[in-house]
Design a protein around this motif. Structure first.
Motif, PDB file in Angstrom:
ATOM      1  N   ALA A 250      60.179 -26.898   6.360  1.00 37.48           N
ATOM      2  CA  ALA A 250      61.355 -27.862   6.820  1.00 37.48           C
ATOM      3  C   ALA A 250      63.224 -27.311   6.492  1.00 37.48           C
ATOM      4  O   ALA A 250      63.880 -27.322   7.312  1.00 37.48           O
ATOM      5  CB  ALA A 250      61.542 -28.781   6.220  1.00 37.48           C
ATOM      6  N   MET A 251      62.530 -26.499   5.276  1.00 33.11           N
ATOM      7  CA  MET A 251      64.025 -25.915   5.149  1.00 33.11           C
ATOM      8  C   MET A 251      63.941 -24.824   5.737  1.00 33.11           C
ATOM      9  O   MET A 251      65.608 -24.120   5.973  1.00 33.11           O
ATOM     10  CB  MET A 251      63.685 -25.121   3.265  1.00 33.11           C
ATOM     11  CG  MET A 251      64.829 -24.722   2.618  1.00 33.11           C
ATOM     12  SD  MET A 251      65.373 -25.741   1.834  1.00 33.11           S
ATOM     13  CE  MET A 251      66.205 -25.085   0.702  1.00 33.11           C
TER      14      MET A 251
ATOM     15  N   LYS B 270      63.723 -24.709   9.029  1.00 33.47           N
ATOM     16  CA  LYS B 270      63.960 -25.093   9.853  1.00 33.47           C
ATOM     17  C   LYS B 270      65.786 -25.495   9.856  1.00 33.47           C
ATOM     18  O   LYS B 270      66.975 -25.728  10.836  1.00 33.47           O
ATOM     19  CB  LYS B 270      63.132 -26.517  10.028  1.00 33.47           C
ATOM     20  CG  LYS B 270      63.229 -27.125  11.908  1.00 33.47           C
ATOM     21  CD  LYS B 270      62.017 -28.024  11.408  1.00 33.47           C
ATOM     22  CE  LYS B 270      60.961 -28.127  12.196  1.00 33.47           C
ATOM     23  NZ  LYS B 270      59.778 -29.079  12.825  1.00 33.47           N
ATOM     24  N   VAL B 271      65.877 -26.721   8.837  1.00 27.11           N
ATOM     25  CA  VAL B 271      67.303 -27.509   8.448  1.00 27.11           C
ATOM     26  C   VAL B 271      67.998 -25.932   8.582  1.00 27.11           C
ATOM     27  O   VAL B 271      69.527 -26.090   8.155  1.00 27.11           O
ATOM     28  CB  VAL B 271      67.324 -27.590   7.013  1.00 27.11           C
ATOM     29  CG1 VAL B 271      66.641 -28.803   7.377  1.00 27.11           C
ATOM     30  CG2 VAL B 271      66.662 -27.268   5.346  1.00 27.11           C
TER      31      VAL B 271
ATOM     32  N   ARG C 188      72.944 -27.004  11.456  1.00 25.98           N
ATOM     33  CA  ARG C 188      71.668 -26.524  10.299  1.00 25.98           C
ATOM     34  C   ARG C 188      72.082 -25.766   9.945  1.00 25.98           C
ATOM     35  O   ARG C 188      72.017 -24.656  10.396  1.00 25.98           O
ATOM     36  CB  ARG C 188      70.432 -26.895  11.227  1.00 25.98           C
ATOM     37  CG  ARG C 188      69.394 -27.640  11.676  1.00 25.98           C
ATOM     38  CD  ARG C 188      68.306 -27.664  12.089  1.00 25.98           C
ATOM     39  NE  ARG C 188      67.635 -29.124  12.113  1.00 25.98           N
ATOM     40  CZ  ARG C 188      66.719 -28.421  12.867  1.00 25.98           C
ATOM     41  NH1 ARG C 188      65.839 -27.354  13.846  1.00 25.98           N
ATOM     42  NH2 ARG C 188      66.025 -29.888  13.144  1.00 25.98           N
TER      43      ARG C 188
ATOM     44  N   PHE D   1      66.005 -29.831  -1.134  1.00 29.19           N
ATOM     45  CA  PHE D   1      64.668 -30.844  -1.247  1.00 29.19           C
ATOM     46  C   PHE D   1      64.373 -30.909  -2.745  1.00 29.19           C
ATOM     47  O   PHE D   1      64.524 -30.484  -3.568  1.00 29.19           O
ATOM     48  CB  PHE D   1      63.823 -30.176  -0.323  1.00 29.19           C
ATOM     49  CG  PHE D   1      63.734 -30.126   1.100  1.00 29.19           C
ATOM     50  CD1 PHE D   1      63.883 -31.592   1.627  1.00 29.19           C
ATOM     51  CD2 PHE D   1      64.201 -29.367   1.850  1.00 29.19           C
ATOM     52  CE1 PHE D   1      64.495 -31.738   2.752  1.00 29.19           C
ATOM     53  CE2 PHE D   1      64.533 -28.814   3.094  1.00 29.19           C
ATOM     54  CZ  PHE D   1      64.190 -29.946   4.223  1.00 29.19           C
TER      55      PHE D   1
ATOM     56  N   ASN E 279      57.975 -25.678  -3.602  1.00 32.23           N
ATOM     57  CA  ASN E 279      57.690 -25.559  -2.127  1.00 32.23           C
ATOM     58  C   ASN E 279      58.748 -25.406  -1.193  1.00 32.23           C
ATOM     59  O   ASN E 279      58.717 -24.657   0.204  1.00 32.23           O
ATOM     60  CB  ASN E 279      57.067 -26.147  -1.069  1.00 32.23           C
ATOM     61  CG  ASN E 279      55.538 -26.645  -1.994  1.00 32.23           C
ATOM     62  OD1 ASN E 279      54.784 -25.348  -2.249  1.00 32.23           O
ATOM     63  ND2 ASN E 279      54.621 -27.444  -2.056  1.00 32.23           N
ATOM     64  N   SER E 280      60.291 -25.343  -1.568  1.00 33.35           N
ATOM     65  CA  SER E 280      61.210 -24.946  -0.604  1.00 33.35           C
ATOM     66  C   SER E 280      61.660 -23.279   0.044  1.00 33.35           C
ATOM     67  O   SER E 280      62.025 -23.053   0.356  1.00 33.35           O
ATOM     68  CB  SER E 280      62.343 -25.483  -1.520  1.00 33.35           C
ATOM     69  OG  SER E 280      62.362 -27.001  -1.180  1.00 33.35           O
TER      70      SER E 280
ATOM     71  N   GLU F  99      57.493 -27.994   2.651  1.00 31.92           N
ATOM     72  CA  GLU F  99      58.586 -27.945   2.612  1.00 31.92           C
ATOM     73  C   GLU F  99      59.785 -26.224   3.110  1.00 31.92           C
ATOM     74  O   GLU F  99      60.515 -26.973   3.249  1.00 31.92           O
ATOM     75  CB  GLU F  99      59.268 -28.756   1.595  1.00 31.92           C
ATOM     76  CG  GLU F  99      58.924 -29.469   0.630  1.00 31.92           C
ATOM     77  CD  GLU F  99      59.482 -30.917   0.474  1.00 31.92           C
ATOM     78  OE1 GLU F  99      60.306 -30.297   0.129  1.00 31.92           O
ATOM     79  OE2 GLU F  99      58.863 -31.858   1.154  1.00 31.92           O
ATOM     80  N   TYR F 100      59.232 -25.648   2.616  1.00 29.98           N
ATOM     81  CA  TYR F 100      59.818 -23.849   3.010  1.00 29.98           C
ATOM     82  C   TYR F 100      59.640 -23.946   4.848  1.00 29.98           C
ATOM     83  O   TYR F 100      60.810 -23.385   4.925  1.00 29.98           O
ATOM     84  CB  TYR F 100      59.245 -23.285   2.480  1.00 29.98           C
ATOM     85  CG  TYR F 100      57.432 -22.440   2.649  1.00 29.98           C
ATOM     86  CD1 TYR F 100      57.192 -21.686   4.411  1.00 29.98           C
ATOM     87  CD2 TYR F 100      56.548 -23.299   2.365  1.00 29.98           C
ATOM     88  CE1 TYR F 100      56.118 -21.316   4.261  1.00 29.98           C
ATOM     89  CE2 TYR F 100      55.126 -23.077   3.062  1.00 29.98           C
ATOM     90  CZ  TYR F 100      55.587 -21.515   3.490  1.00 29.98           C
ATOM     91  OH  TYR F 100      53.607 -20.803   4.261  1.00 29.98           O
TER      92      TYR F 100
END
Lengths: 279, 258
Positions: A171-172, A174-175, B82, B90, B95-96, A168-169
């Motif tokens: 994706a994080m 990226k966003v 973005r 999330f 894992n964020s 997720e990080y």
């Protein structure tokens, strides 16, 4: 004091060992360059195969050349060449692995199939074939080594990146508006650098062995270059009368391989932030 | 004008249609909850908004943010939107955050990407953001693995609201937390929404969350929208049988042991 010793014993034995080895090598090197003014290629048939003495601490070889001087000049050659080959392999393998792992899809498939094709050949055989085709000589040998080694890095890096890219990080990041380049550089690269250093330091030993063994069979460094493998090769006929001629270059190889392996372990520990921070 | 407008969004995998022509809108400052069980495609919709879909999925239709279509946007323009206009929170708080970067470094990088302000200003923004979620400045020097789940999720909220985005997409922000922590997180989100005036697109499988916080509720099943409307309308007068069954599945006091 006792606590300090405990700490050194428990946590830093690798660092201690490295320091000891470096001091030993440094001491020998200093002796060579301060007190002995031999030319590594200077032939002196009158004092050939002489045993150890103050003037020749490691003795002389079958042409009367000083072994200690040759060992230390050989370090430049063997280790220097190994570093060059390693750096080239990492420089080629790293971007390929990074892009293949991060982008995925068709790019990954193409890059990795090429890598697989390279991986299908055993290192030593390819190195021998290439050196044989292009002619013996250290440059061709280095090319051959790069040719077979970059694949390991590309694959290792790709698998690490594939492991991380789904998290997720990423994706994080990226966003949060970071570009692909920034994400690869700042959020993925630090992940792989530890692994790459460990593999590289282990590989350094292997590459030194490969250079030495191919020089030993006459494909690498050409005489009179003081390369360790070539020195072993030269010493072969005198193995029974003068075994020290083989022992010194052998010990030199062992020492450097050991240093590189231990530093690899040490670096891996250093790159792990979790070990650094007290939980 | 609507802040976010999704028109006839269809998401197509190689063999099957995952999302079937869904449309919805979010008005500025509004809280829209998308409710549905696992696999209903609600997370997929938010991935499409941020262009985070896996490369094998193809999105068709329109996703308009302030009138410009995200699906037709260049990568560079997309990166500017973005984080600045749309921010994400999330589900997987563990894992964020990038594991080898301190919390402070995340704030620093995020601001440097979008803002041109001095370092002192950036540090002040960070302090304010952390304070707004009840975390002290000392958290900036910590690594993500040194924080608890609730702390991480609060940090994620602070980071998401740092640049005052118009839309916050919260993809199951409380699912991985225990009920007390998730209550606090939702309270916090509600307070910060009132303070900053951002809109929230809240993905959840828990109709209770929708019931307590959302202005609008949208119910999804198997990639289609079954029902959407005001919170009261959905909660009190559900039209669709599936919504009714979801409502009945909410545990309430007095049922235990029956």
């Amino acid at each position: 004091m006792a606590v300090l010793k405990m700490k050194i014993r428990k946590r830093n034995w690798k660092a201690g060992m490295l320091v000891t080895l470096f001091i030993l090598v440094g001491f020998l090197a200093a002796y060579t360059f301060l007190f002995l003014k031999h030319d590594a290629d200077m032939v002196d048939l009158n004092s050939r195969l002489s045993p150890m003495s103050l003037l020749h601490p490691f003795g002389t070889d079958h042409l009367g050349r000083d072994v200690m001087t040759r060992i230390f000049l050989g370090a430049q050659q063997t280790v220097g060449y190994a570093f060059m080959a390693l750096a080239a392999a990492v420089v080629i393998g790293l971007p390929i692995g990074l892009v293949a792992g991060y982008k995925g899809g068709i790019i990954e498939r193409i890059l990795m199939r090429i890598a697989d094709a390279f991986l299908a050949f055993p290192d030593t055989i390819v190195a021998i074939v290439l050196s044989g085709l292009m002619g013996p000589g250290i440059e061709n040998l280095l090319l051959a080594i790069v040719f077979v080694k970059w694949v390991n890095y590309a694959r290792l890096i790709r698998s690490t990146v594939v492991n991380e890219r789904g998290k997720e990080y990423i994706a994080m990041a990226k966003v949060n508006g970071l570009s692909d380049g920034q994400i690869m550089r700042k959020h993925i690269f630090p992940h792989i650098i530890g692994n790459v250093l460990v593999l590289a330091s282990l590989d350094l030993g292997k590459i030194i062995l490969l250079i030495s063994s191919l020089s030993y069979i006459g494909l690498g460094a050409q005489p009179p270059a003081p390369e360790w493998g070539a020195m072993l090769n030269d010493a072969r006929p005198y193995f029974q009368s003068m075994p020290s001629l083989m022992i010194y270059p052998g010990l030199a190889i062992v020492t450097v391989v050991l240093i590189s392996n231990v530093s690899g372990d040490y670096l891996r520990d250093k790159f792990d932030v979790k070990k650094e921070v007290q939980l | 004008m609507n802040l976010l407008e999704v028109n006839e969004l269809t998401i197509q995998a190689a063999t099957q249609q995952i999302m079937k022509r869904i449309s919805f809108t979010v008005e500025p400052g509004n809280w829209l909850a998308i409710v549905g069980q696992s696999g209903s495609g609600k997370s997929m919709a938010t991935s499409a908004i941020g262009q985070l879909l896996a490369p094998n999925l193809k999105a068709d239709g329109e996703i308009l943010i302030n009138g410009s279509n995200l699906l037709k946007m260049t990568a560079k323009k997309m990166n500017a939107i973005r984080g600045k206009q749309i921010a994400y929170i999330f589900q997987e708080y563990q894992n964020s955050f990038t594991p080898f970067m301190t919390i402070g470094k995340h704030f620093e990088e995020y601001q440097r990407t979008h803002l041109q302000v001095s370092k002192t200003q950036r540090l002040q923004n960070r302090r304010q953001a952390l304070a707004s979620v009840g975390l002290g400045e000392e958290f900036a020097d910590r690594y993500p693995f040194q924080l608890s789940g609730g702390q991480l999720q609060r940090t994620a909220i602070a980071l998401a609201l740092l640049l005052k985005p118009a839309l916050v997409i919260a993809d199951e922000p409380t699912t991985a937390l225990d009920s007390i922590s998730s209550f606090r997180i939702l309270q916090l989100l509600e307070r910060l929404q009132k303070e900053t005036g951002c809109a929230i697109l809240h993905i959840t499988h828990d109709l209770r969350h929708a019931a307590n916080y959302a202005d609008q509720v949208l119910v999804m099943k198997e990639g289609s929208i079954l029902e959407q409307g005001d919170r009261l309308q959905i909660m009190e007068f559900p039209q669709h049988a599936y919504t009714k069954s979801l409502l009945e599945a909410i545990p309430s006091f007095g049922q235990a042991g029956e």
